[in-house]
Every structure is written in C-alpha cells, then in structure tokens.
Motif scaffolding. Structure first.
Motif, PDB file in Angstrom:
ATOM      1  N   ASP A  83       0.763  -1.069  -0.015  1.00 23.41           N
ATOM      2  CA  ASP A  83      -0.273   0.145  -0.239  1.00 23.41           C
ATOM      3  C   ASP A  83       1.009   1.112  -0.414  1.00 23.41           C
ATOM      4  O   ASP A  83       0.689   2.350  -1.062  1.00 23.41           O
ATOM      5  CB  ASP A  83      -0.959   0.487   0.820  1.00 23.41           C
ATOM      6  CG  ASP A  83      -2.166  -0.671   1.002  1.00 23.41           C
ATOM      7  OD1 ASP A  83      -2.295  -1.946   0.202  1.00 23.41           O
ATOM      8  OD2 ASP A  83      -2.347  -0.746   2.033  1.00 23.41           O
ATOM      9  N   GLN A  84       2.606   1.329   0.426  1.00 22.01           N
ATOM     10  CA  GLN A  84       3.216   2.342   1.056  1.00 22.01           C
ATOM     11  C   GLN A  84       3.621   2.743  -0.408  1.00 22.01           C
ATOM     12  O   GLN A  84       3.728   3.788  -1.007  1.00 22.01           O
ATOM     13  CB  GLN A  84       3.675   2.020   1.853  1.00 22.01           C
ATOM     14  CG  GLN A  84       3.107   2.691   3.563  1.00 22.01           C
ATOM     15  CD  GLN A  84       4.517   1.867   4.068  1.00 22.01           C
ATOM     16  OE1 GLN A  84       5.225   1.174   3.842  1.00 22.01           O
ATOM     17  NE2 GLN A  84       3.988   2.258   5.581  1.00 22.01           N
ATOM     18  N   GLN A  85       3.656   1.796  -1.320  1.00 19.14           N
ATOM     19  CA  GLN A  85       4.280   1.516  -2.318  1.00 19.14           C
ATOM     20  C   GLN A  85       3.589   2.061  -3.429  1.00 19.14           C
ATOM     21  O   GLN A  85       3.433   2.721  -4.234  1.00 19.14           O
ATOM     22  CB  GLN A  85       5.452   0.243  -2.869  1.00 19.14           C
ATOM     23  CG  GLN A  85       5.957  -0.621  -2.739  1.00 19.14           C
ATOM     24  CD  GLN A  85       6.754  -1.666  -2.800  1.00 19.14           C
ATOM     25  OE1 GLN A  85       5.482  -2.235  -3.098  1.00 19.14           O
ATOM     26  NE2 GLN A  85       8.044  -1.992  -2.219  1.00 19.14           N
ATOM     27  N   LEU A  86       2.049   1.724  -3.470  1.00 20.08           N
ATOM     28  CA  LEU A  86       1.053   2.220  -4.172  1.00 20.08           C
ATOM     29  C   LEU A  86       1.228   3.136  -4.333  1.00 20.08           C
ATOM     30  O   LEU A  86       0.605   4.169  -5.149  1.00 20.08           O
ATOM     31  CB  LEU A  86      -0.108   1.979  -4.005  1.00 20.08           C
ATOM     32  CG  LEU A  86      -0.194  -0.286  -5.438  1.00 20.08           C
ATOM     33  CD1 LEU A  86      -1.372  -0.921  -4.355  1.00 20.08           C
ATOM     34  CD2 LEU A  86      -0.066   0.058  -6.115  1.00 20.08           C
ATOM     35  N   VAL A  87       0.774   4.265  -2.756  1.00 20.22           N
ATOM     36  CA  VAL A  87       0.631   5.716  -2.671  1.00 20.22           C
ATOM     37  C   VAL A  87       1.903   6.493  -3.569  1.00 20.22           C
ATOM     38  O   VAL A  87       1.691   7.256  -4.057  1.00 20.22           O
ATOM     39  CB  VAL A  87       1.029   5.842  -0.903  1.00 20.22           C
ATOM     40  CG1 VAL A  87       0.923   7.298  -0.316  1.00 20.22           C
ATOM     41  CG2 VAL A  87      -0.191   5.711  -0.433  1.00 20.22           C
ATOM     42  N   GLN A  88       2.966   5.874  -3.465  1.00 22.36           N
ATOM     43  CA  GLN A  88       4.500   6.689  -3.949  1.00 22.36           C
ATOM     44  C   GLN A  88       4.193   6.662  -5.334  1.00 22.36           C
ATOM     45  O   GLN A  88       4.541   7.577  -5.530  1.00 22.36           O
ATOM     46  CB  GLN A  88       5.243   6.316  -3.933  1.00 22.36           C
ATOM     47  CG  GLN A  88       5.684   5.932  -1.771  1.00 22.36           C
ATOM     48  CD  GLN A  88       7.304   5.586  -1.773  1.00 22.36           C
ATOM     49  OE1 GLN A  88       7.058   4.374  -1.614  1.00 22.36           O
ATOM     50  NE2 GLN A  88       8.295   5.752  -0.485  1.00 22.36           N
ATOM     51  N   THR A  89       4.265   5.432  -5.790  1.00 23.14           N
ATOM     52  CA  THR A  89       3.611   5.814  -7.411  1.00 23.14           C
ATOM     53  C   THR A  89       3.010   6.429  -8.089  1.00 23.14           C
ATOM     54  O   THR A  89       3.094   6.953  -9.048  1.00 23.14           O
ATOM     55  CB  THR A  89       3.690   3.934  -7.303  1.00 23.14           C
ATOM     56  OG1 THR A  89       4.271   3.070  -7.046  1.00 23.14           O
ATOM     57  CG2 THR A  89       3.953   3.377  -8.961  1.00 23.14           C
ATOM     58  N   ARG A  90       1.997   6.424  -7.388  1.00 25.49           N
ATOM     59  CA  ARG A  90       0.408   6.972  -8.046  1.00 25.49           C
ATOM     60  C   ARG A  90       0.901   8.507  -7.490  1.00 25.49           C
ATOM     61  O   ARG A  90       0.783   9.683  -8.525  1.00 25.49           O
ATOM     62  CB  ARG A  90      -0.568   6.423  -6.846  1.00 25.49           C
ATOM     63  CG  ARG A  90      -1.571   5.132  -7.345  1.00 25.49           C
ATOM     64  CD  ARG A  90      -2.755   4.430  -6.830  1.00 25.49           C
ATOM     65  NE  ARG A  90      -2.676   3.428  -7.308  1.00 25.49           N
ATOM     66  CZ  ARG A  90      -3.818   2.454  -6.907  1.00 25.49           C
ATOM     67  NH1 ARG A  90      -4.074   2.844  -5.486  1.00 25.49           N
ATOM     68  NH2 ARG A  90      -4.055   1.269  -7.016  1.00 25.49           N
ATOM     69  N   ALA A  91       1.369   9.238  -6.448  1.00 27.17           N
ATOM     70  CA  ALA A  91       2.084  10.700  -6.508  1.00 27.17           C
ATOM     71  C   ALA A  91       2.612  11.049  -7.455  1.00 27.17           C
ATOM     72  O   ALA A  91       2.371  12.183  -8.121  1.00 27.17           O
ATOM     73  CB  ALA A  91       2.238  10.443  -4.651  1.00 27.17           C
ATOM     74  N   LEU A  92       4.077   9.873  -7.533  1.00 29.55           N
ATOM     75  CA  LEU A  92       4.627  10.412  -8.456  1.00 29.55           C
ATOM     76  C   LEU A  92       3.700  10.230  -9.883  1.00 29.55           C
ATOM     77  O   LEU A  92       4.482  11.276 -11.113  1.00 29.55           O
ATOM     78  CB  LEU A  92       5.977   9.179  -8.726  1.00 29.55           C
ATOM     79  CG  LEU A  92       6.919   9.775  -8.296  1.00 29.55           C
ATOM     80  CD1 LEU A  92       7.854   8.031  -7.811  1.00 29.55           C
ATOM     81  CD2 LEU A  92       7.465  11.062  -8.361  1.00 29.55           C
ATOM     82  N   ARG A  93       2.717   9.469 -10.373  1.00 30.28           N
ATOM     83  CA  ARG A  93       1.974   9.265 -11.413  1.00 30.28           C
ATOM     84  C   ARG A  93       1.011  10.385 -12.436  1.00 30.28           C
ATOM     85  O   ARG A  93       1.590  11.522 -13.073  1.00 30.28           O
ATOM     86  CB  ARG A  93       1.084   8.063 -11.727  1.00 30.28           C
ATOM     87  CG  ARG A  93       2.403   6.995 -12.417  1.00 30.28           C
ATOM     88  CD  ARG A  93       1.139   5.638 -12.707  1.00 30.28           C
ATOM     89  NE  ARG A  93      -0.023   6.163 -13.792  1.00 30.28           N
ATOM     90  CZ  ARG A  93      -1.480   6.027 -13.953  1.00 30.28           C
ATOM     91  NH1 ARG A  93      -1.742   4.885 -12.788  1.00 30.28           N
ATOM     92  NH2 ARG A  93      -2.395   6.049 -14.481  1.00 30.28           N
ATOM     93  N   ALA A  94       0.628  11.118 -10.809  1.00 24.77           N
ATOM     94  CA  ALA A  94      -0.065  12.214 -10.740  1.00 24.77           C
ATOM     95  C   ALA A  94       0.878  13.660 -11.126  1.00 24.77           C
ATOM     96  O   ALA A  94       0.253  14.212 -11.603  1.00 24.77           O
ATOM     97  CB  ALA A  94      -0.458  12.727  -9.320  1.00 24.77           C
ATOM     98  N   GLN A  95       1.824  13.261 -10.506  1.00 28.88           N
ATOM     99  CA  GLN A  95       2.584  14.579 -11.125  1.00 28.88           C
ATOM    100  C   GLN A  95       3.372  14.652 -11.994  1.00 28.88           C
ATOM    101  O   GLN A  95       3.314  15.613 -12.694  1.00 28.88           O
ATOM    102  CB  GLN A  95       4.368  14.638 -10.326  1.00 28.88           C
ATOM    103  CG  GLN A  95       4.836  15.089  -9.609  1.00 28.88           C
ATOM    104  CD  GLN A  95       6.705  15.694  -9.055  1.00 28.88           C
ATOM    105  OE1 GLN A  95       6.262  14.498  -7.792  1.00 28.88           O
ATOM    106  NE2 GLN A  95       7.060  16.359  -8.949  1.00 28.88           N
ATOM    107  N   ALA A  96       3.766  13.479 -13.007  1.00 33.56           N
ATOM    108  CA  ALA A  96       3.811  13.590 -14.649  1.00 33.56           C
ATOM    109  C   ALA A  96       2.568  13.942 -15.356  1.00 33.56           C
ATOM    110  O   ALA A  96       3.013  14.720 -16.198  1.00 33.56           O
ATOM    111  CB  ALA A  96       4.339  11.963 -14.650  1.00 33.56           C
ATOM    112  N   LEU A  97       1.434  13.841 -14.792  1.00 31.73           N
ATOM    113  CA  LEU A  97       0.115  14.216 -15.333  1.00 31.73           C
ATOM    114  C   LEU A  97       0.382  15.646 -15.326  1.00 31.73           C
ATOM    115  O   LEU A  97      -0.417  16.261 -15.689  1.00 31.73           O
ATOM    116  CB  LEU A  97      -0.997  12.959 -14.970  1.00 31.73           C
ATOM    117  CG  LEU A  97      -0.744  11.843 -15.511  1.00 31.73           C
ATOM    118  CD1 LEU A  97      -2.207  10.796 -14.829  1.00 31.73           C
ATOM    119  CD2 LEU A  97      -1.659  11.950 -17.674  1.00 31.73           C
ATOM    120  N   VAL A  98       0.226  15.755 -14.401  1.00 31.18           N
ATOM    121  CA  VAL A  98       0.006  17.255 -13.571  1.00 31.18           C
ATOM    122  C   VAL A  98       1.125  17.766 -14.663  1.00 31.18           C
ATOM    123  O   VAL A  98       0.435  19.515 -15.499  1.00 31.18           O
ATOM    124  CB  VAL A  98       0.458  18.067 -12.300  1.00 31.18           C
ATOM    125  CG1 VAL A  98       0.491  19.436 -12.036  1.00 31.18           C
ATOM    126  CG2 VAL A  98      -0.749  16.910 -11.785  1.00 31.18           C
TER     127      VAL A  98
END
Length: 184
Positions: free
Chosen positions: A115-130
């Motif tokens: 779950d922690q890895q998913l949070v980190q990964t999704r935050a980075l993906r969101a940053q790229a999409l922004v």
C-alpha cells in the motif's frame, strides 16, 4: 540479482543531480537543467540502474519528471509532454506489478508495504500527469487536453490541493458549475 551496493552508489549522486536541476530551473537556467537531466538519464540507463525493479523505475520516473519540467520551462512543451508521458507509463507498469504482487501475497502484513508503494507510485504518476496538464494548458493553450490529463491525475491523488487545482482546470475549460461544486 541486484547489486545493492552499486545502487546505493548511484542514488546519492542522482539525488544531487535532481536537486541541482531544480535549482537551475529556479534560476531561469532551464536549458542547463535540460542538459543535466538528459545526461543523468543517459548515465543511469547505461549503468543498468533503470532495470533494477521498482527502485529503478521510480528513479527513472523522477529523472523524467525533472527533465519534463525543465523542457517545459525551456519552451519545449511537446517534448516535455512526451517525457512526462514516458514517466507516467513507466509508473503505471510499476503500479500494475505492485497490485499483482499484493494479490499474490499470502502474508497480510506485507499488504501495508504494498500500500505504501502504491501511494508513492500514484503520487509520482499524478505529478507526471500534472506536468502534462500544465504544458498542454499554459504552454500549448489546449485547456481541453489539459483537463483530461488533470482528471487522470486527480484519480490518483484526491487531496484537497488537487481538488482545488481540478476546480481551476474545470473552470478554465468552461465548466464553472462543476468547479464550484468541487470547491464546496
């Protein structure tokens, strides 16, 4: 088999290079930041670091996100979007791998780590999409495309900050009522 000592030797210089790239961007030296990120990317790719599982993919994504930001600042938004897209696709693959491993895991305590890895990964993906949204909206004048990117980012990170930004994007696209509803 990973050689963690080699990875550790690369991590610190990589972090410093990313910090320097950010400082160069802040000092309006975007082209120098572009060059630094491109060199860092090539060096890490050549070293095989990007092939070191999730750690390598996260590192590659961080470098690509910094590179995309520098390209946007340098007035090269189409290239920036391509680099940001590469980062978010790389992270989507990592996310899928994490989800698959979590499904296969028999020890429920490991779920917290996944779950922690998913949070980190999704935050980075969101940053790229922004980053893709900003370049589409501000630099290419395409608010419709930007809204699509930003809505995808919001699916990954539904923080209050992101909700406020989504409201701004929707308002810019002409959906004022939806923007107001988000802010309520």
């Amino acid at each position: 088999e990973s050689n963690w000592e080699d990875l550790a030797d690369l991590r610190l210089p990589s972090i410093y290079a990313l910090l320097l790239a950010g400082d160069l961007r802040a000092d309006d030296r975007a082209e120098e930041a572009v060059e630094l990120c491109a060199r860092l990317h090539a060096d890490l790719e050549e070293s095989g670091s990007y092939g070191q599982g999730a750690w390598g993919a996260w590192l590659a994504a961080r470098v690509e996100i910094a590179h995309g930001g520098a390209l946007g600042d340098a007035g090269r938004p189409r290239e920036a979007i391509e680099v940001f897209d590469s980062a978010q696709l790389r992270l989507e693959a990592v996310e899928n791998t994490i989800l698959e491993r979590k499904r296969q895991e028999r020890d429920p305590r490991s779920g917290v780590i996944y779950d922690q890895q998913l949070v980190q990964t999704r935050a980075l993906r969101a940053q790229a999409l922004v980053g893709m949204a900003v370049n589409s909206n501000v630099r290419l004048g395409d608010p419709g495309r930007a809204l699509g990117y930003f809505e995808r980012a919001y699916e990954l990170d539904q923080s209050d900050f992101m909700r406020g930004l989504l409201a701004c994007y929707r308002a810019r696209f002409g959906a004022e009522d939806e923007a107001r509803a988000l802010l309520r």
